[in-house]
Design a protein around this motif. Sequence first.
Motif, PDB file in Angstrom:
ATOM      1  N   VAL A 196       0.948  -0.938   0.211  1.00 50.01           N
ATOM      2  CA  VAL A 196       0.096   0.065   0.117  1.00 50.01           C
ATOM      3  C   VAL A 196       0.519   1.285   0.149  1.00 50.01           C
ATOM      4  CG1 VAL A 196      -1.257   1.388   1.251  1.00 50.01           C
ATOM      5  CG2 VAL A 196      -1.904  -0.545   1.312  1.00 50.01           C
ATOM      6  N   LEU A 197       0.502   2.255  -1.080  1.00 51.22           N
ATOM      7  CA  LEU A 197       1.089   3.448  -0.969  1.00 51.22           C
ATOM      8  C   LEU A 197       0.682   3.963  -0.432  1.00 51.22           C
ATOM      9  CD1 LEU A 197       2.543   3.000  -4.823  1.00 51.22           C
ATOM     10  CD2 LEU A 197       3.855   2.524  -2.772  1.00 51.22           C
ATOM     11  N   SER A 198      -0.332   4.950  -0.721  1.00 49.65           N
ATOM     12  CA  SER A 198      -0.968   5.934   0.058  1.00 49.65           C
ATOM     13  C   SER A 198      -1.920   5.977   0.047  1.00 49.65           C
ATOM     14  CB  SER A 198      -0.597   7.121  -0.911  1.00 49.65           C
ATOM     15  OG  SER A 198      -1.806   7.370  -2.286  1.00 49.65           O
ATOM     16  N   PHE A 215      -6.888   2.067  -1.197  1.00 46.63           N
ATOM     17  CA  PHE A 215      -5.104   2.517  -1.682  1.00 46.63           C
ATOM     18  C   PHE A 215      -5.051   2.652  -2.706  1.00 46.63           C
ATOM     19  CE2 PHE A 215      -6.314   1.403   3.025  1.00 46.63           C
ATOM     20  CZ  PHE A 215      -5.910   1.946   3.636  1.00 46.63           C
TER      21      PHE A 215
ATOM     22  N   PHE B  55       3.734  -3.367   8.171  1.00 40.16           N
ATOM     23  CA  PHE B  55       3.222  -4.689   7.786  1.00 40.16           C
ATOM     24  C   PHE B  55       4.899  -5.485   7.500  1.00 40.16           C
ATOM     25  CE2 PHE B  55      -0.472  -2.288   5.919  1.00 40.16           C
ATOM     26  CZ  PHE B  55      -0.841  -2.648   6.983  1.00 40.16           C
ATOM     27  N   TYR B 271      -3.153   9.000   7.401  1.00 41.54           N
ATOM     28  CA  TYR B 271      -3.856   7.696   7.161  1.00 41.54           C
ATOM     29  C   TYR B 271      -2.685   6.716   7.822  1.00 41.54           C
ATOM     30  CZ  TYR B 271      -4.626   2.338   7.729  1.00 41.54           C
ATOM     31  OH  TYR B 271      -5.077   1.201   7.855  1.00 41.54           O
ATOM     32  N   HIS B 292       2.123   2.003   9.658  1.00 44.26           N
ATOM     33  CA  HIS B 292       1.819   2.993   8.569  1.00 44.26           C
ATOM     34  C   HIS B 292       1.557   3.721   8.365  1.00 44.26           C
ATOM     35  CE1 HIS B 292       1.531   0.470   4.985  1.00 44.26           C
ATOM     36  NE2 HIS B 292       0.600   0.268   4.752  1.00 44.26           N
ATOM     37  N   LEU B 294       0.710   6.786   6.569  1.00 47.38           N
ATOM     38  CA  LEU B 294       1.393   7.425   5.345  1.00 47.38           C
ATOM     39  C   LEU B 294       0.086   8.953   5.074  1.00 47.38           C
ATOM     40  CD1 LEU B 294      -0.326   3.482   3.572  1.00 47.38           C
ATOM     41  CD2 LEU B 294       2.142   4.825   3.287  1.00 47.38           C
ATOM     42  N   LYS B 295       0.465   9.621   4.375  1.00 49.81           N
ATOM     43  CA  LYS B 295       0.247  11.361   4.649  1.00 49.81           C
ATOM     44  C   LYS B 295      -0.088  11.259   2.258  1.00 49.81           C
ATOM     45  CE  LYS B 295       3.088  12.618   7.275  1.00 49.81           C
ATOM     46  NZ  LYS B 295       4.192  13.835   7.777  1.00 49.81           N
ATOM     47  N   SER B 296      -0.975  11.837   2.421  1.00 51.58           N
ATOM     48  CA  SER B 296      -1.116  12.040   1.516  1.00 51.58           C
ATOM     49  C   SER B 296      -2.103  14.039   1.041  1.00 51.58           C
ATOM     50  CB  SER B 296      -2.893  11.661   0.774  1.00 51.58           C
ATOM     51  OG  SER B 296      -2.849  10.572   0.478  1.00 51.58           O
TER      52      SER B 296
END
Lengths: 296, 296
Positions: A196-198, A215, B55, B271, B292, B294-296
């Motif tokens: 999962v990247l984003s 995702f 993960f 996330y 885990h 994660l940013k957007s």
Amino acid sequence: MLKAIQILGSSSSGFVSFSYRLKRKPQSNCDLYFLSRKPIKASNLSSLGSKAPSFAFRFRKGRASIASQMSHIHSESNPYGASSSSSTSTSVQSTGSIRKINFCQSCGGRTKHEIPDGEEKMRAICTGCGKITYENPKMVVGCLIEYENKILLCKRKIQPSFGLWTLPAGYMEIGESAAEGAIRETWEEANAEVEVLSPFAHLDIPLIGQTYIIFLAKLKRPHFSPGPESSECQLFALNDIPFDSLAFSSMLVTLQLYIEDRKVGRPMFHYGIINKRPGTSPSEIHAYTLDHHLKS
Amino acid sequence: MLKAIQILGSSSSGFVSFSYRLKRKPQSNCDLYFLSRKPIKASNLSSLGSKAPSFAFRFRKGRASIASQMSHIHSESNPYGASSSSSTSTSVQSTGSIRKINFCQSCGGRTKHEIPDGEEKMRAICTGCGKITYENPKMVVGCLIEYENKILLCKRKIQPSFGLWTLPAGYMEIGESAAEGAIRETWEEANAEVEVLSPFAHLDIPLIGQTYIIFLAKLKRPHFSPGPESSECQLFALNDIPFDSLAFSSMLVTLQLYIEDRKVGRPMFHYGIINKRPGTSPSEIHAYTLDHHLKS
């Protein structure tokens, strides 16, 4: 919550001819809802992303209500309201399937359906032990995987939407995170190991009590093949996405948002509400509005 | 899903002294889980955001498993596994509260707890009609409201976490979107009319089957006051956030991410997975890792 939206009865619009049973996805707790029994035409791709936020909240009796937005939504039928043992359904149950809760899971007592003291929404209340059963929306988690400028799609080998294309996705399980669930579903449906990247999209479908969490992901190795619920897995160039044979509105929205993002730069994060257009069938996956579309 | 994580039994760690009943939030279907009976020290603010994605999936028997990450998580106790009628709990039920499902909601028949054919996770199966009951994580939706460079917090007047501070939030209901739910909860808890501006955080807590969805929002008018479940509502400057008396890890993470974002520019979308540290109590809201992220 507004009481008015909790007691809507049957509707004559939409959802008129289920000819097969709504069936649980055998391996991953997934009963995605649209039944697409005929080829779907790409009739209105322009419906996406053009809406300004459309909330129209009223405040009365000290509570927020969502009457104006919800009024037309609930003129549609809710597949969750359809009994899984019934072959047809035109009924609406905007509070989910509360009327199907006849017995208490704890003590086995009969339930009554009332608005409990201090609450504003109808619940199933046990006449024996008094326990209130709450229902909450479910999360469907999945992956949008790009590999060599192509997107991985799976052709469904199960109902609903047999034979139509979807991103790998399914219900999030208790005990896992959304990302873990998306990875698991991708493995189950496409035998593909992904990272999962984003986060890419959060799409609510209030009518059926579902939230899609999608995702962006990448293949750990260039291998995929159909899992038990897929008849094919295939990479599609962005220009070749089969928009006329996608399984669900949620996938249509997700893919269109992604293509739009790719045209202008890097993918963003999208929040939105998918509302079906009044009087349309759930099988018409293009008959929706994307409301309250927000980006991050 | 991995069978191994479904059959974990009791644990001696954490969650040793519930002295009051886990109680449903009377108005909004909210039973946020942490029980904080003593003042909480800001002991480890550095735990946030520093973890690389963690993960560690194994693939076996044709399915993705999450053994290595979940193994320590499920050594913790799960408040959802605690009976609401029990005053103490040290039990673990990593499949949610499946063992508490004794009867079928549809026909009232007794359930058995087995892994159905074609599935990999234990379910409650009706011995009468054969219906399988599925459980899914619940979404908690809320608002982070900034007004004149201050954040609106509510002091809880209900259990759990009585007397501690939180963002306005509660369970998302069937029939509403996440944004609608966040607006409703803000009205119910702080009598504040807000407009949702953008999605800010999606935080999974797999241990208790909860997902927090937090939106940035603004006051439509400069008014707020405690709702029935709040004893106070107050604006806090970013430097004055009461990190030593917050109600939940999810709120701690959300506020810290927001403050970090504000230091460097505009807020992003985040996330993450909140995992409790092994051997710690749920009331120790600083004893977590954010995995885990994660940013957007």
